[in-house]
Design a protein around this motif. Structure first.
Motif, short mmCIF file in Angstrom:
data_model
loop_
_atom_site.label_atom_id
_atom_site.label_comp_id
_atom_site.label_asym_id
_atom_site.label_seq_id
_atom_site.Cartn_x
_atom_site.Cartn_y
_atom_site.Cartn_z
N UNK A 336 0.84 -1.21 0.00
CA UNK A 336 0.00 0.00 0.00
C UNK A 336 0.87 1.25 0.00
N UNK A 337 0.55 2.18 -0.89
CA UNK A 337 1.32 3.42 -1.01
C UNK A 337 0.84 4.41 0.06
N UNK A 338 1.78 4.92 0.85
CA UNK A 338 1.42 5.86 1.93
C UNK A 338 2.23 7.14 1.78
N UNK A 339 1.59 8.27 2.04
CA UNK A 339 2.32 9.53 2.16
C UNK A 339 2.75 9.67 3.61
N UNK A 340 3.89 10.29 3.82
CA UNK A 340 4.34 10.52 5.20
C UNK A 340 4.14 12.00 5.51
N UNK A 341 3.27 12.27 6.47
CA UNK A 341 2.93 13.65 6.82
C UNK A 341 3.68 14.05 8.08
#
Ligand code: SF4
Length: 354
Positions: A336-341
């Motif tokens: 799963x592709x996740x953005x890191x905030x």
């Protein structure tokens, strides 16, 4: 209140697909957010499957699909719970879960677990520990009174609550968080006199109202008029909007909403990226697309009508304003592709890329 599809206006009942009917009939058996809508909100909806009002209250079979990103407690509120009703996450403000009911159920609700088993309005026994905590924590300057929807309580129950809070903390700024002016605008004039609720709120100032409002068509005449009288009497009106796929995910719709709100004297306050509640993935606008949309929005509305685009970092990281600098990187986890905030403390928090 409409609790069954048999009670929907005929044009909406006729618009239900066989899949929707089967799903709604069994929704409570599946332990999902129940179906409920007010006559007023249903009257604003068109029969088309993609009508932006209809989609907010007609359950969608996609709510039952598994979502690998979903969290039962999307904001991580359990980490900050001080009494069964009080959440204290930020130094200067706290959240009171005052009312368990809602005038109708929004299909994108992030408190859907709680709404599937709603609690009553805060009782006389539950209030003293809340007041004691507020007295012991003078650093709390604002209390968000939320729920469910506190305006589903009767005026005398609200008065009891606000009186107790005021006795404990005369200085506390109260923020009444509600969707009732949109779903049940007759509530604004409920009581022995049409102005009874407004007078009650004025008695308990300093107080402002935060209205959950997602689409320009929700600004019905009764909603506008009722809230305008509050604003004219000195109750500041803030507007909170959830960015919802297929409902308001274009700059023109949002610009119309925020311009109208500003024209009525209401302050567009937050545009929220969707929280990761189960059964809501079909409403999620990819975050990068949300950032692009927000850039477009900036070109279309004056600064005074522009809310802050924000997200509650999933799992308890707190609220952050979103801009291009919020994304510190990306990672792939279990495919799963996740953005890191970047959180307020510098920690990185994953949020789905799509
Ligand atoms: S009014 Fe608020 S708490 Fe109630 S169902 Fe809608 S979003 Fe959830």
């Amino acid at each position: 209140m409409i609790l069954s599809i048999d009670d929907l206006p005929p044009r909406l009942a006729a618009s239900l697909s066989p899949e929707e009917k089967v799903f709604i009939d069994d929704i409570e058996g599946r332990g999902l957010l129940p179906f409920a809508v007010t006559h007023h909100f249903a009257s604003l909806a068109g029969p088309e499957q993609n009508d932006p009002i209809r989609r907010q209250f007609i359950p969608d079979p996609r709510e039952a699909l598994p979502d690998p990103h979903a969290l039962d407690d999307p904001l991580g509120e359990a980490l900050y719970r001080k009494t069964p009703r009080l959440i204290h996450q930020y130094k200067d403000r706290a959240l009171l879960l005052a009312g368990g009911l809602c005038a109708g159920y929004c299909r994108h609700c992030f408190r859907r677990k709680r709404q599937a088993a709603p609690q009553s309005f805060i009782t006389g026994a539950e209030l003293p520990p809340v007041c004691a905590y507020l007295k012991d924590h003078p650093e709390i300057k604002e209390l968000l009174v939320s729920g469910g929807d506190p305006l589903t309580a009767a005026n005398d129950e609200l008065d009891r609550l606000f009186t107790g809070l005021r006795e404990a903390r005369p200085d506390l700024l109260l923020r009444l968080c509600t969707r009732a002016p949109v779903t049940a605008p007759e509530r604004l004039t409920d009581g022995e006199t049409p102005g009874e609720l407004r007078e009650l709120l004025l008695r308990h100032r300093p107080l402002r109202a935060a209205i959950h409002l997602n689409h320009p068509r929700e600004l019905a005449e009764k909603t506008r008029r009722g809230l305008e009288t509050w604003a004219a009497a000195g109750i500041p009106i803030l507007v909170q909007t959830v960015l919802l796929r297929g409902i308001n995910d274009n700059a023109e719709t949002l610009a119309e909403l925020f311009r109208e709100c500003a024209g009525l004297g209401f302050r567009p306050y937050y545009l929220f990226q969707l929280d990761l509640a189960p059964g809501t993935a079909h409403f999620r606008v990819p975050l990068r697309q949300g950032l692009h949309l927000y850039d477009e929005l900036k070109k279309q509305v004056p600064k005074a009508a522009l809310p802050v685009y924000a997200v509650d970092l999933p799992g308890g990281g707190g609220k952050i304003a979103l801009n291009d600098d919020s994304i510190a990187g990306e990672k792939t986890e279990k495919g799963r592709q996740q953005l890191l905030l970047r959180g307020p403390d510098g920690r990185l928090w994953p949020y789905p890329a799509a």
